[in-house]
Design a protein around this motif. Sequence first.
Motif, PDB file in Angstrom:
ATOM      1  N   LEU B 322       0.812  -1.223   0.000  1.00 48.38           N
ATOM      2  CA  LEU B 322       0.000   0.000   0.000  1.00 48.38           C
ATOM      3  C   LEU B 322       0.846   1.275   0.000  1.00 48.38           C
ATOM      4  O   LEU B 322       0.557   2.197  -0.773  1.00 48.38           O
ATOM      5  N   PRO B 323       1.891   1.384   0.850  1.00 46.26           N
ATOM      6  CA  PRO B 323       2.710   2.599   0.760  1.00 46.26           C
ATOM      7  C   PRO B 323       3.290   2.784  -0.643  1.00 46.26           C
ATOM      8  O   PRO B 323       3.328   3.900  -1.159  1.00 46.26           O
ATOM      9  N   ALA B 324       3.710   1.660  -1.255  1.00 51.34           N
ATOM     10  CA  ALA B 324       4.248   1.772  -2.615  1.00 51.34           C
ATOM     11  C   ALA B 324       3.162   2.280  -3.560  1.00 51.34           C
ATOM     12  O   ALA B 324       3.415   3.112  -4.434  1.00 51.34           O
ATOM     13  N   MET B 325       1.939   1.806  -3.369  1.00 52.89           N
ATOM     14  CA  MET B 325       0.837   2.269  -4.227  1.00 52.89           C
ATOM     15  C   MET B 325       0.602   3.770  -4.035  1.00 52.89           C
ATOM     16  O   MET B 325       0.385   4.506  -4.993  1.00 52.89           O
ATOM     17  N   GLY B 326       0.638   4.207  -2.783  1.00 55.52           N
ATOM     18  CA  GLY B 326       0.443   5.632  -2.514  1.00 55.52           C
ATOM     19  C   GLY B 326       1.517   6.465  -3.183  1.00 55.52           C
ATOM     20  O   GLY B 326       1.228   7.471  -3.847  1.00 55.52           O
ATOM     21  N   ILE B 327       2.758   6.032  -3.031  1.00 55.49           N
ATOM     22  CA  ILE B 327       3.869   6.773  -3.620  1.00 55.49           C
ATOM     23  C   ILE B 327       3.720   6.826  -5.135  1.00 55.49           C
ATOM     24  O   ILE B 327       3.864   7.882  -5.756  1.00 55.49           O
ATOM     25  N   VAL B 328       3.384   5.674  -5.724  1.00 53.18           N
ATOM     26  CA  VAL B 328       3.265   5.619  -7.179  1.00 53.18           C
ATOM     27  C   VAL B 328       2.133   6.528  -7.652  1.00 53.18           C
ATOM     28  O   VAL B 328       2.280   7.253  -8.648  1.00 53.18           O
ATOM     29  N   SER B 329       1.013   6.541  -6.940  1.00 55.74           N
ATOM     30  CA  SER B 329      -0.095   7.404  -7.355  1.00 55.74           C
ATOM     31  C   SER B 329       0.352   8.854  -7.374  1.00 55.74           C
ATOM     32  O   SER B 329       0.087   9.602  -8.319  1.00 55.74           O
ATOM     33  N   PHE B 459       9.814  -2.606  -4.210  1.00 54.83           N
ATOM     34  CA  PHE B 459      11.100  -1.929  -4.394  1.00 54.83           C
ATOM     35  C   PHE B 459      10.955  -0.792  -5.397  1.00 54.83           C
ATOM     36  O   PHE B 459      11.519   0.289  -5.215  1.00 54.83           O
ATOM     37  N   PHE B 460      10.193  -1.041  -6.467  1.00 60.33           N
ATOM     38  CA  PHE B 460      10.021   0.010  -7.469  1.00 60.33           C
ATOM     39  C   PHE B 460       9.301   1.210  -6.864  1.00 60.33           C
ATOM     40  O   PHE B 460       9.650   2.352  -7.138  1.00 60.33           O
ATOM     41  N   GLY B 461       8.294   0.947  -6.028  1.00 60.24           N
ATOM     42  CA  GLY B 461       7.614   2.051  -5.373  1.00 60.24           C
ATOM     43  C   GLY B 461       8.592   2.828  -4.496  1.00 60.24           C
ATOM     44  O   GLY B 461       8.597   4.061  -4.468  1.00 60.24           O
ATOM     45  N   MET B 462       9.438   2.079  -3.812  1.00 64.86           N
ATOM     46  CA  MET B 462      10.423   2.702  -2.936  1.00 64.86           C
ATOM     47  C   MET B 462      11.409   3.549  -3.752  1.00 64.86           C
ATOM     48  O   MET B 462      11.720   4.680  -3.396  1.00 64.86           O
ATOM     49  N   PHE B 463      11.882   2.999  -4.874  1.00 65.68           N
ATOM     50  CA  PHE B 463      12.808   3.758  -5.711  1.00 65.68           C
ATOM     51  C   PHE B 463      12.131   5.016  -6.244  1.00 65.68           C
ATOM     52  O   PHE B 463      12.719   6.104  -6.235  1.00 65.68           O
ATOM     53  N   ALA B 464      10.894   4.876  -6.711  1.00 67.80           N
ATOM     54  CA  ALA B 464      10.173   6.047  -7.217  1.00 67.80           C
ATOM     55  C   ALA B 464      10.151   7.104  -6.122  1.00 67.80           C
ATOM     56  O   ALA B 464      10.416   8.285  -6.372  1.00 67.80           O
ATOM     57  N   GLY B 465       9.851   6.685  -4.908  1.00 69.60           N
ATOM     58  CA  GLY B 465       9.784   7.625  -3.793  1.00 69.60           C
ATOM     59  C   GLY B 465      11.133   8.250  -3.491  1.00 69.60           C
ATOM     60  O   GLY B 465      11.233   9.452  -3.238  1.00 69.60           O
ATOM     61  N   ILE B 466      12.188   7.447  -3.541  1.00 69.56           N
ATOM     62  CA  ILE B 466      13.507   7.999  -3.213  1.00 69.56           C
ATOM     63  C   ILE B 466      13.926   9.023  -4.264  1.00 69.56           C
ATOM     64  O   ILE B 466      14.343  10.129  -3.938  1.00 69.56           O
ATOM     65  N   TYR B 467      13.774   8.663  -5.548  1.00 74.52           N
ATOM     66  CA  TYR B 467      14.185   9.625  -6.578  1.00 74.52           C
ATOM     67  C   TYR B 467      13.338  10.892  -6.504  1.00 74.52           C
ATOM     68  O   TYR B 467      13.814  11.989  -6.723  1.00 74.52           O
ATOM     69  N   HIS B 468      12.048  10.726  -6.175  1.00 74.83           N
ATOM     70  CA  HIS B 468      11.147  11.877  -6.171  1.00 74.83           C
ATOM     71  C   HIS B 468      11.396  12.770  -4.957  1.00 74.83           C
ATOM     72  O   HIS B 468      11.398  14.002  -5.086  1.00 74.83           O
ATOM     73  N   TRP B 469      11.575  12.180  -3.784  1.00 74.95           N
ATOM     74  CA  TRP B 469      11.681  13.003  -2.569  1.00 74.95           C
ATOM     75  C   TRP B 469      13.115  13.219  -2.111  1.00 74.95           C
ATOM     76  O   TRP B 469      13.334  13.830  -1.077  1.00 74.95           O
TER      77      TRP B 469
END
Lengths: 380, 622
Positions: B322-329, B459-469
């Motif tokens: 779910l956190p990954a889904m939130g980040i991706v959204s 992991f992809f959600g996490m990476f998206a979040g790291i690059y974004h934030w």
Amino acid sequence: MTALLIILCVILVGIVLVQIARIVELISQIKGEREVMRESSWWNAHLSLVFLVVFLAGVFLSSYYYRNELLGYGPHKAASAHGSDIDSMFNVTLFFTGLVFIITHIALFWFAYKYRWREDRKASFIAHDTRLEVIWTAVPAVVMTLLVVRGLDAWNTIMADVDPNEDYFEIEAVGQQFNWIIRYPGPDGKLGSRDFRLTTALNQVGQDFRDPKNWDDIIVAQECYLPVNKKIRVRIIAKDVLHNFYLPQFRVKMDAVPGMPTYFVFTPTKTTAEYRNELRKYPEYHKPYDPADPQGPKRWEKFEYELACAELCGKGHYSMRRIFRVVPQEEFDAWYRQQESYYLTQIRGKEEDPNKGKVLDIDPPAKDTLSPTPATLSKI
Amino acid sequence: MAEVTKVAVESLDTLEEKLTQELGYDDHFHEHHHGDKYQSNFLTTYIFSTDHKIIGRQFLITGIFWALMGALMSLVFRLQLGFPEADLAWLKPILGKWIQVNDAGIGKLDPEFYYALVTIHGTVLVFFVLTAGLSGTFSNILIPLQVGARDMASPLLNSFSYWFFFLASVVMFLSLFLSTGPFSGGWTAYPPLSALPQASEGSGAGMTMWIVAMALFIVSALLGGINYITTVLNLRTKGMNLWRMPLTIWAFFITAIIGVLSFPVLLSGVLLLMFDRSMGTSFYLSEIVVGGQILDRIGGSPILYQHLFWFLGHPEVYIIILPAMGIVSEVLSVHARKPIFGYRAMVLSMLAIAFLSFIVWAHHMFMAGVNPFISNFFVVFTLIIAVPSAVKVFNWISTVYGSNFRFNSASLFALGFVSLFISGGLTGIFLGNSAIDVQLHDTYFVVAHFHIVMGVAAFFGMFAGIYHWFPKMFGRFMNETLGKIHFWGTMIGAYAVFWPMHYTGMAGVPRRYYDGGASFDAFRHFTELNQFITVAAIIVFFLQVIFVVNFFYSIFNGRKVTTKNPWGANTLEWTTPINPGHGNWPGKIPAVHRWPYDYSKNGEEFVPQYVPLRAGEHDHGH
Ligand code: HEM
Ligand SMILES: [Cu+2]
Ligand SMILES: [Cu+2]
């Protein structure tokens, strides 16, 4: 030495990559952000398309390449009565999910490509669309309903226990670290009772030998035979930790739980010989069974049904192999007649024997009456 | 990359300051917190900090450590599976007695240690990396910043949450050095194997330490979760009603609720296991003869443990995703320059998934010997989950449709997430149908399913979040070129590793086989495929090393962020100073007037949440 060289190479490649990345970053600062955005979007949008094509092609080609290994395809159609239900459920699900997989992937990457960032493009403000949302909630719901109904229908048939009045043959599989003990009921057709507290090195599964039903039970040391087209009920239990009774070609799988007998009912529909003949039609099964012996038997000739353990049970978990051989009824009867009672051959007169000193009507010279007669055999 | 031209930025920044000054919420924070008495030296600023931003970074860096450990473990057991003949004697200096060197000088991995590696790999990736490292990191960093709070509701409990996690990590790490090895009975730790030291070396001291580590971890998860829930409920800024929260916050909020409801059940499960191990109880044990020894344990049931475990275990997979889904959204919407499609449907589907996740646990137990009749219910609920999951996928795809899609490392990883979630979610539909699961249960098909849908996707959600934030966390950008190499390499590589496992799974190859099935005629002819997977795994590992290098290099040397809102995003974290201090906003907290997804509305590229609704304008894009 080679290991060191490889590590050096990897480090070198890494350093080169990092340097290139730094340079690109510097250049992009000169070019200006808009230009960088434009280039990056163009490149990655096209890479997305390439990825889409390569990925879908890879999926199709690899599944074609492995077509003969897969569940329900090629020679690996189920060898049991209920197994074909499982295979067909699998294919129905594959159809629907495959469709969704292809459509959504094309949409995802195509849209990303088509709507890549451009200076002059304006994104449209679409926040939601009730009609679309209702449709794509309803369609999956309907498909899921179909799958659930078919699936549960199959499930409840597969898991139904035998009717006591029915014609079936019961065996017992006891899992222990790290092998299976397989017990057949002997001429009386009934498995004798057990009590785990009676277990000794000799009395491996804790048979209670005060129970006459145990006197003729057989513990099979080598290959286990099963008659084709006969309903088999396997009583499954474990002595020490969890195990799982897994016969892949028959689509049979059930945990063996200490203290709680489980069961699985199935009917083998293909003899080992018939399965071998199936395999024979495929070129890859004409390779030698043992690559070190190219003149030796072919893979299809050596095929056996194998019992495996499918629940982690310790460090020998991967090695709990047993062979099951499915044969026509007559051949089975002949094999069964040769098997000897575990009690009479191993226990009788020893410390574990509660009937020591007593005369039992199965004792020799009554040995003749012990070996199963055709009359008793036809009962099982 | 700063999207907004300089002029626009300046006018926007002044607008934001003006609006905050006029309409913002004044809590007199800085009058009470003069001179930051909590952050006076290095130790209190960076180590025992109670600042949510520091704690978030602590979770992240500890998570990266465990991700590397877990990945290295997987390389060792992948070597065993791909190249069983290979000489592993060169690993002896690191692994010691777990590499057995035979007379010919060939080193072999000990089977016991193979199982230990698989077990610890699974445990640390599921709990330490994808729970603590993902939810811990982003809940901490983003919740206060995005709801407009000075910090968490209880900063002290929050720092305890990290330090309990740290302790759990230490205990788990130390268990690797036991002479009997770490626990080796699988990440699900099913008894009796996990309860009986006689049954396996790893079930001795290794299991004791595993339980202690897990108990500490659960305390950490609960302290964190209670804090996230309280913060979201009580500390939202003026105007931030629930329907104006970004989907990230919704996701973290729902995740925290699931965690608080399910982790205690796991704790009770492992505590009972502890009693069985050391106090002679028989919750999970009955009629056992192990190693020739007859145990006087009667009446327990191993199945009971499985119920308790999966009552957490299944919600746990949603705690991860779910956190990954939130980040991706959020990331998709920002970089698509377009509102997230179906915001309310996104929230409702998350709520539906969260609710359903509590009533599907026994789909992991179809073949465990539970009453087959009971399984009927679990099949129905399990397949119902596919509906909200499908809705989410369609909404993400529609968000990309008609967008002005900015390709960068963050948005690429978000796209990749959607692809992985589709691929892995669809295989769940096979497994959820108990009839098909008869064949697929405990085969490589399951391994393929959950690595794609949970492992790689999260992991992809996490990476998206790291690059974004990253710009918000460290005031600098990560290197984009390396980021894109990282993305494309991992996207192809991860599919190359896990896709083929569907085939071995369909062929029936069981998971957790030390020799990959080589002793079975039916399973042994995947030698080349196994080699291919191993080589792909090694390549993917090196791509992650590139990421780690990029991460640490950029912390110190990355391109500096020069504007407050480099992505042109609407959410509140981008109204804080580039390097926000204690309390996040120097003055008043901005007030919120609209939902966070007004992108490309009425000709404006983005309208941040602090901008009041214009005359006649409706919230939510109605
Ligand atoms: C469409 C939705 C999904 C369905 C129907 C589904 C169904 C299942 C089923 C039935 C199993 C048990 C397979 C077996 O052991 O025989 C399973 C395993 C698993 N699933 Fe899913 N799943 C879905 C989505 C997910 C998601 C979103 C995640 C994680 C984010 C996930 C993570 C896992 C994990 C970790 C396991 C394996 C646990 C283990 O045995 O070690 N699944 N799934
Ligand atoms: Cu096993
Ligand atoms: Cu589950």
